[in-house]
Enzyme design. Structure first.
Site, PDB file in Angstrom:
ATOM      1  N   SER A   1       0.860 136.271  72.240  1.00  0.00           N
ATOM      2  CA  SER A   1       1.248 136.136  73.997  1.00  0.00           C
ATOM      3  C   SER A   1       1.694 137.414  74.511  1.00  0.00           C
ATOM      4  CB  SER A   1       2.222 134.725  74.059  1.00  0.00           C
ATOM      5  OG  SER A   1       2.503 134.558  75.416  1.00  0.00           O
TER       6      SER A   1
ATOM      7  N   ASP B   1      -6.409 127.560  77.333  1.00  0.00           N
ATOM      8  CA  ASP B   1      -5.103 128.546  77.310  1.00  0.00           C
ATOM      9  C   ASP B   1      -4.740 128.623  78.910  1.00  0.00           C
ATOM     10  OD1 ASP B   1      -2.752 129.944  77.212  1.00  0.00           O
ATOM     11  OD2 ASP B   1      -3.747 131.159  75.582  1.00  0.00           O
TER      12      ASP B   1
ATOM     13  N   HIS C   1      -1.866 127.592  72.870  1.00  0.00           N
ATOM     14  CA  HIS C   1      -1.199 129.006  72.825  1.00  0.00           C
ATOM     15  C   HIS C   1      -0.034 129.306  71.958  1.00  0.00           C
ATOM     16  CE1 HIS C   1      -0.365 132.496  75.370  1.00  0.00           C
ATOM     17  NE2 HIS C   1       1.057 132.064  75.196  1.00  0.00           N
TER      18      HIS C   1
END
Length: 335
Positions: free
Chosen positions: A147, A281, A310
């Site tokens: 991320s 996502d 995610h």
């Protein structure tokens, strides 16, 4: 400075019946409380003269919340998948962990190592500082980022070209237009204008018994068929006002600062990078995958075919670790 450390026996076991060695430390890095999990027998990689140093370190750069505990199962699975040949470490973001008793969130010193260590730029410097102080410059690195950790990793490669990065694996990479993503449009007003309103309910919840906090976490994650137990225990950190304040502050900066994709750094390091995008996502939608794939047709840019979320650490750590091990086989055989 190591404030607290312990040697943990992991539940996961290798082909032999020996427990996976997992070493835990709470340290100050750039003056901020930092939680480090080290998988493998290597506790100190900073001594250049040691003949027993491994050739390679796998280092995980977390997302946000940047709590090392979320990646506990992941690093254990990765370590076993690598036949226990290389250390696998995860370093929390500065100020995202709840320090143990007797340790403050910020080091009590007159020397201020870094301005705004809890901000996005500070978190980049925090990781570089950790590497400089704790890892020999002769050790090659595989950086596995998740991320916002992917943005941090690209910044690290840009700012510290001397790092011997063999590969960077960027999982569900939030490296551009975060505020314009579906989730960003929803969260930006909350993070940038209303985040202080969240502090009071968190403060009140912090007084609940630990067992009740765990029950609330289980209730919040009830929609998952299977949930990693370490994610539940780690999530209890989120009942700390100090942790939440630092997490939300960093997130607000992400919305404002992660705008344009750094195509220059990507181009310069393309052969070292593996991108892995999700199909559903809401932080980095498939449109972003399509566009980067078009801009870098020769890059190793993959689209998830397994439906992983995610926040894969909540329920798919072992599956992700197995995929990464497979991706890196060619690189490891050349070492």
């Amino acid at each position: 400075m190591t404030v607290a450390e312990s040697f943990l026996s992991a539940d996961m076991r290798s082909g032999s019946e020996e427990p996976v060695p997992l070493h835990e430390e709470f340290i100050y890095c750039c003056g901020a409380a930092t939680h480090v999990l080290k998988c493998g027998p290597w506790k100190d990689l900073s001594k250049d003269e040691s003949k027993n140093l491994p050739r390679l370190l796998f280092m995980i750069i977390p997302g946000n919340p940047g709590l090392a505990g979320y990646y506990r199962t992941f690093i254990q699975a990765l370590y076993c998948g690598l036949n226990q040949q290389y250390p696998v470490w995860v370093v929390s973001h500065a100020g995202h962990c709840k320090p143990p008793s007797g340790m403050e969130m910020i080091e009590d010193t007159d020397i201020k190592e870094l301005e705004d260590v809890f901000g996005l730029n500070g978190q980049v410097e925090h990781k570089l500082n950790f590497l400089r102080k704790n890892v020999s410059k002769d050790i090659k690195l595989v950086l596995i980022a998740h991320s916002i950790g992917c943005y941090i990793t690209l910044e690290m490669m840009k700012r510290a070209s001397e790092l011997q990065v063999l590969r960077s694996v960027l999982l569900f990479p939030t490296i551009e237009r975060m505020a314009q993503s579906p989730q960003g449009k929803l969260m930006t007003p909350l993070l940038c204008k209303l985040r202080y309103a969240l502090y009071m309910p968190v403060y009140l919840l912090s007084f609940l018994p630990e067992g009740l906090k765990a029950s609330l976490v289980r209730f919040a994650l009830r929609g998952m068929k299977t949930c990693d137990e370490s994610s539940i225990t780690t999530s209890i950190n989120l009942f700390s006002v100090d942790c939440i304040a630092n997490i939300l502050y960093m997130a607000s900066q992400e919305m404002m600062k992660v705008v344009e994709r750094d195509s220059t750094t990507i181009k310069q390091n393309l052969k070292k990078l593996i991108f892995y995008y999700g199909t559903g996502d809401s932080w980095c939608p498939q449109q972003y995958y399509d566009e980067i794939k078009m801009d870098f047709p020769d890059g190793d840019i993959r689209l998830c075919e397994k439906g992983l979320r995610h926040a894969f650490v909540l329920d798919a750590s072992k599956e992700m670790a197995a995929m990464i091990t497979d991706w890196l086989q060619d690189d490891l055989t050349k070492l």
